[in-house]
Scaffold this active site. Structure first.
Site, PDB file in Angstrom:
ATOM      1  N   THR A  53      -9.860  -5.675  -1.534  1.00  0.00           N
ATOM      2  CA  THR A  53      -9.125  -5.310  -2.551  1.00  0.00           C
ATOM      3  C   THR A  53      -7.942  -6.444  -2.701  1.00  0.00           C
ATOM      4  OG1 THR A  53      -8.094  -3.816  -0.843  1.00  0.00           O
ATOM      5  CG2 THR A  53      -9.741  -2.838  -2.559  1.00  0.00           C
ATOM      6  N   ALA A 113      -7.691  -4.236   1.867  1.00  0.00           N
ATOM      7  CA  ALA A 113      -6.647  -5.130   2.321  1.00  0.00           C
ATOM      8  C   ALA A 113      -5.572  -5.502   1.297  1.00  0.00           C
ATOM      9  CB  ALA A 113      -7.316  -6.567   2.890  1.00  0.00           C
ATOM     10  N   LYS A 114      -5.770  -5.220   0.093  1.00  0.00           N
ATOM     11  CA  LYS A 114      -4.659  -5.337  -1.163  1.00  0.00           C
ATOM     12  C   LYS A 114      -3.850  -6.605  -0.854  1.00  0.00           C
ATOM     13  CE  LYS A 114      -4.235  -0.337  -1.877  1.00  0.00           C
ATOM     14  NZ  LYS A 114      -5.281   0.080  -0.741  1.00  0.00           N
ATOM     15  N   ARG A 115      -4.547  -7.747  -0.382  1.00  0.00           N
ATOM     16  CA  ARG A 115      -4.276  -8.848   0.044  1.00  0.00           C
ATOM     17  C   ARG A 115      -3.668  -9.656  -1.552  1.00  0.00           C
ATOM     18  NH1 ARG A 115      -4.103  -7.044   4.367  1.00  0.00           N
ATOM     19  NH2 ARG A 115      -4.829  -7.993   6.153  1.00  0.00           N
ATOM     20  N   ASP A 137       0.964  -1.057  -0.090  1.00  0.00           N
ATOM     21  CA  ASP A 137      -0.055  -0.016   0.048  1.00  0.00           C
ATOM     22  C   ASP A 137       0.885   0.914   0.054  1.00  0.00           C
ATOM     23  OD1 ASP A 137      -2.225   1.612   0.381  1.00  0.00           O
ATOM     24  OD2 ASP A 137      -3.355  -0.134   1.278  1.00  0.00           O
TER      25      ASP A 137
END
Lengths: 271, 271
Positions: free
Chosen positions: B121, B95-97, A99
């Site tokens: 996300t 969470a951009k996992r 991020d």
């Protein structure tokens, strides 16, 4: 932890094994399920049984988050236990975060300061300002996803980006990031043939290599193409070690499996 | 939640606003710090004040993880509150996992089942088998990082991968993923000029657009190039709303700011 210290540990233990602590309650021996914190008890036993043979531990955060608050608590406890009893172990938060700016700093703080991990895995897609906040932490390390070992790696990573494949662009470009002396890379062992090429771009960086054993990579191939004069390799095994037995002897079995891998590594180090 | 239902909400509320719940204790009004769970109390007040004007909420997990167990608990409470009181709101775990197979499934379970988010996300770097596990959840949505709004986006995303830039490759390729009807994309509003090109590749998908307002994107530009016949846009504002005031009137101020954006959106919807 500095990489010099890690290198000392590798020499001392004759091992560059990383044990993946990916705990699945469905696979934990039933007698542990009655304890107050089965995940932590499982990890503790695994750590006691394997610590003589490895230099690093890598919990994958997904396995803890899946159990909500309880899982998060087990992860915190596991890290506290490692830092208190085995501070010489290099710890990796396999979180694959990514991020921007201050948000990245928050992830970094959560893992590198709060839980005192030595390192964290990070996804490169968002570029420089999503990686550098992690690199700003002294004596902490950022392990960037380089070339992963899953089939989906061929979706983007191996495709040519302008002059070279994306994963090479990621590695070459990130070597210019501020704090890149703290950069490591995830490089799947199932693609050992790429290791020599990666070494041209990142001659000194440590590579975290998943997928030896169960996922099919060969330790000697990895060493042949990826080893530096200070090893520069951390080879991970998760399931192969921690689920070596599903009985009450799981820890003994895990220790045995870890020792086996350590012995193969010692042989490679002598080459 | 289905996108049809989301579309109904957008029509009903004349808004496609998403409120980012990125809570920083240093920015929370001091009088809340004395409460047992200041993050939750803050969110609750923000939600009450903004819910009439938005159709979605997006907590960024970094802000919760940074506070360890307490933060995780605040996130769980916030989600429980939303699901109980405002089930018509579309919820996004920012969470951009990104991880493979079963590990990805664990993340999916943590957020989509455990906390009952409507969406999450996800970073695309690891490819198909890191995305499809999220897509397997019915009436849940996966918001893939497409073109992000940070400077680092130019490191890789805009570079040409074989025939086209990486972000286009990501979008085009993922449209063929199993379950792609549940795919949305993060597309930064600071690059509105790309929106028309993205629409050629993903004509129907919802786009989560960060960065309108404080980060400089223009709402009308976004609408001009990105809007579909069912809007297909969720425009997020975090700091601009939740920190509109740092005093005891923070919630009123947040509500006012959200209403302001909603009114701009209503005007766009009438065009």
């Amino acid at each position: 932890m500095t990489t010099d210290f890690l290198w000392e540990q590798i020499q001392k233990k004759q091992s560059f094994l990383c044990v993946g602590l990916d705990v699945d309650l469905e696979k934990v021996p039933p007698h542990l399920l009655a304890t107050e914190d089965p995940i932590f008890e499982f990890n503790k036993a695994i750590i006691e049984a394997t610590q003589a043979y490895c230099v690093a531990y890598k919990p994958n955060t997904a396995f803890y988050e899946a159990y909500g608050l309880d899982g998060w608590r087990s992860l915190e406890r596991t890290m506290a236990y490692l830092n208190e009893n085995y501070p010489e172990q290099f710890t990796i938060a396999d979180a694959k975060r990514g991020d921007i700016g201050n948000t990245a700093t928050r992830y970094a703080k959560a893992f590198l300061e709060g839980m005192q991990f030595d390192s964290i895995t990070v996804a490169p897609y968002m570029g420089r300002d999503s990686v550098e906040p992690f690199l700003a932490f002294e004596d902490k390390h950022t392990i960037l996803l380089g070339l992963t070992s899953n089939p989906g790696a061929f979706d983007f990573q191996t495709k040519t980006l302008e002059a070279r494949p994306l994963f090479k662009e990621v590695i070459a470009c990130s070597q210019g990031y501020k704090g890149s002396e703290n950069l490591m890379y995830v490089v799947g062992a199932t693609k050992a043939e790429y290791l020599a090429e990666i070494r041209e771009l990142a001659p000194k960086s440590f590579l975290l290599v998943p997928g030896v054993g169960a996922q099919g990579g060969s330790l000697s191939e990895v060493c042949k193409y990826g080893m530096t004069d200070q090893v520069g390799l951390l080879v991970n095994s998760s399931r192969g070690i921690i689920y070596a037995s599903s009985g009450t002897d799981f820890a003994v079995a895990a220790g045995r499996k870890a020792q086996e891998l350590q012995q193969q590594m010692a042989a490679e180090l002598k080459k």
